[in-house]
Scaffold this motif. Structure first.
Motif, PDB file in Angstrom:
ATOM      1  N   ILE A 151     -11.718  26.549  31.844  1.00  0.00           N
ATOM      2  CA  ILE A 151     -12.702  26.663  32.919  1.00  0.00           C
ATOM      3  C   ILE A 151     -13.481  27.968  32.781  1.00  0.00           C
ATOM      4  O   ILE A 151     -12.901  29.041  32.522  1.00  0.00           O
ATOM      5  CB  ILE A 151     -12.013  26.575  34.307  1.00  0.00           C
ATOM      6  CG1 ILE A 151     -13.031  26.799  35.432  1.00  0.00           C
ATOM      7  CG2 ILE A 151     -10.833  27.531  34.421  1.00  0.00           C
ATOM      8  CD1 ILE A 151     -12.456  26.589  36.821  1.00  0.00           C
ATOM      9  N   THR A 166     -11.516  21.966  35.058  1.00  0.00           N
ATOM     10  CA  THR A 166     -12.668  21.093  34.807  1.00  0.00           C
ATOM     11  C   THR A 166     -12.290  19.623  34.913  1.00  0.00           C
ATOM     12  O   THR A 166     -13.162  18.764  35.021  1.00  0.00           O
ATOM     13  CB  THR A 166     -13.240  21.334  33.401  1.00  0.00           C
ATOM     14  OG1 THR A 166     -12.264  20.926  32.427  1.00  0.00           O
ATOM     15  CG2 THR A 166     -13.583  22.799  33.197  1.00  0.00           C
ATOM     16  N   ALA A 200     -16.471  22.908  38.868  1.00  0.00           N
ATOM     17  CA  ALA A 200     -16.752  23.637  37.628  1.00  0.00           C
ATOM     18  C   ALA A 200     -17.713  22.809  36.780  1.00  0.00           C
ATOM     19  O   ALA A 200     -17.367  21.712  36.346  1.00  0.00           O
ATOM     20  CB  ALA A 200     -15.463  23.896  36.867  1.00  0.00           C
TER      21      ALA A 200
END
Length: 340
Positions: free
Chosen positions: A233, A266, A317
């Protein structure tokens, strides 16, 4: 009214301080500079045009922490202060337990005595151990972590949950996966002291010629290419999640939920070799590597189920892997320019 950010000159802490300042929070940083550099404070000021209060000391020194609370009207805390290397934690377990837990308890003593709420804990997906199913959601049963570092995070969560219930305070546990990348300004990034313990800084230093080869810890995992899989991320996305979680704690009038738990990732896993190749493509460089035996404490695969954070924090994200890795190389160039 101010937000205390412990470890605020560290990697994730410094990016979060920038996002807090950009959202008009006053910030008080405590950082012992054991895994950070003082120039980061100046860079935060250059990026935001604001200078946070800064105190350089070890949080285990309770008398100094008390002085900070006396000097500022602290209304919340984001606690990043912790030793964080998986491999090192296996070699120095007592040091990790002392540093990561005593510092947390000292902060909570101040919160208890001063009737303060709104505490955000920098936790980790390591609290899940090797989960049985992917993706990992917040209801996934916790297992005994593979590393001492993971154990300190799990213990920290237990301490905070007990604290919230006993004193009726609001807590947010943010379990993040693998932060990578650097600030778009190239003035903030991951700055490991000595040999990097995390993948992407080692990739960066290998591409720059600082390290001869990247060590890939194991190619016999039951994954597509045999290397371990993680959810990577972008650090600025992660920093923004901390601000969203803090705003929820402060603004939510509900007393029903004292402890919020969020996975921050993510929702997609990438293998070690996929990250290496993506770095090479993003920055047009080569990263020589060698395959080594598995490292104690590492798990096979971990990636997040992220719907809860998206729903309750209105956060997601969105930065692609290659873009995040491009910012890493810009950060490396900045560091090289500082040394010339």
């Amino acid at each position: 009214m101010a937000i205390l950010v412990t470890g605020g000159l560290g990697y994730i802490g410094s990016h979060t301080v920038v996002e807090l300042l950009n959202n008009n929070f006053d910030v008080v940083i405590v950082d012992d500079l054991s895994n950070s550099e003082r120039f980061i404070l100046k860079n935060i000021e250059e990026i935001t045009g604001k200078k946070p209060a800064f105190y350089p000391f070890d949080l285990k020194r309770k008398e100094l922490l008390t002085q900070v609370f006396d000097a500022h009207e602290i209304t919340g805390c984001i606690n990043f202060a912790a030793s964080k290397a998986v491999g090192e934690s296996q070699l120095k377990p007592v040091d990790y337990y002392e540093n990561n837990l005593f510092s947390l308890i000292n902060i909570l003593q101040e919160f208890k005595e001063r009737q303060i709420s709104n505490f955000i804990f920098s936790s980790s997906c390591t609290v899940y151990g090797q989960a049985d199913q992917m993706p990992i959601d917040e209801n996934t049963p916790l297992k005994m972590p593979e590393s001492v570092y993971g154990k300190t995070k799990q213990m920290g969560e237990e301490i905070l949950t007990d604290f919230a219930k006993a004193y009726h305070r609001k807590i947010s546990l943010l379990r993040y996966f693998n932060p990578i990348g650097a600030h778009p300004s190239a003035k903030l990034g991951e700055l490991p002291i000595g040999i990097p313990n995390n993948l992407v800084p080692y990739v960066m230093q290998t591409a720059a010629g600082v390290r001869e080869k990247l060590s890939v810890w194991g190619d016999d995992y039951p994954t597509e290419d045999g290397t371990a899989v993680r959810d990577y991320i972008y650090v600025v996305d992660l920093a923004k999640a901390h601000v969203a979680a803090l705003q929820k704690l402060i603004n939510d009038p509900s007393e029903e939920t004292l402890v919020d738990i969020y996975n921050l990732g993510t929702g997609k896993g990438s293998s070690v070799l996929e990250v290496v190749k993506a770095f090479e493509i993003a920055n047009n460089v080569e990263v020589p590597y060698q395959i080594c035996k598995r490292r104690e404490g590492d798990i096979t695969i971990a990636y997040a189920h992220v719907d809860k954070a998206e729903k309750e924090l209105s956060w997601k994200a969105g930065t692609p892997l290659e873009e995040a890795l491009r910012t890493v190389w810009e950060w490396q160039k900045y560091l090289e320019s500082r040394n010339t």
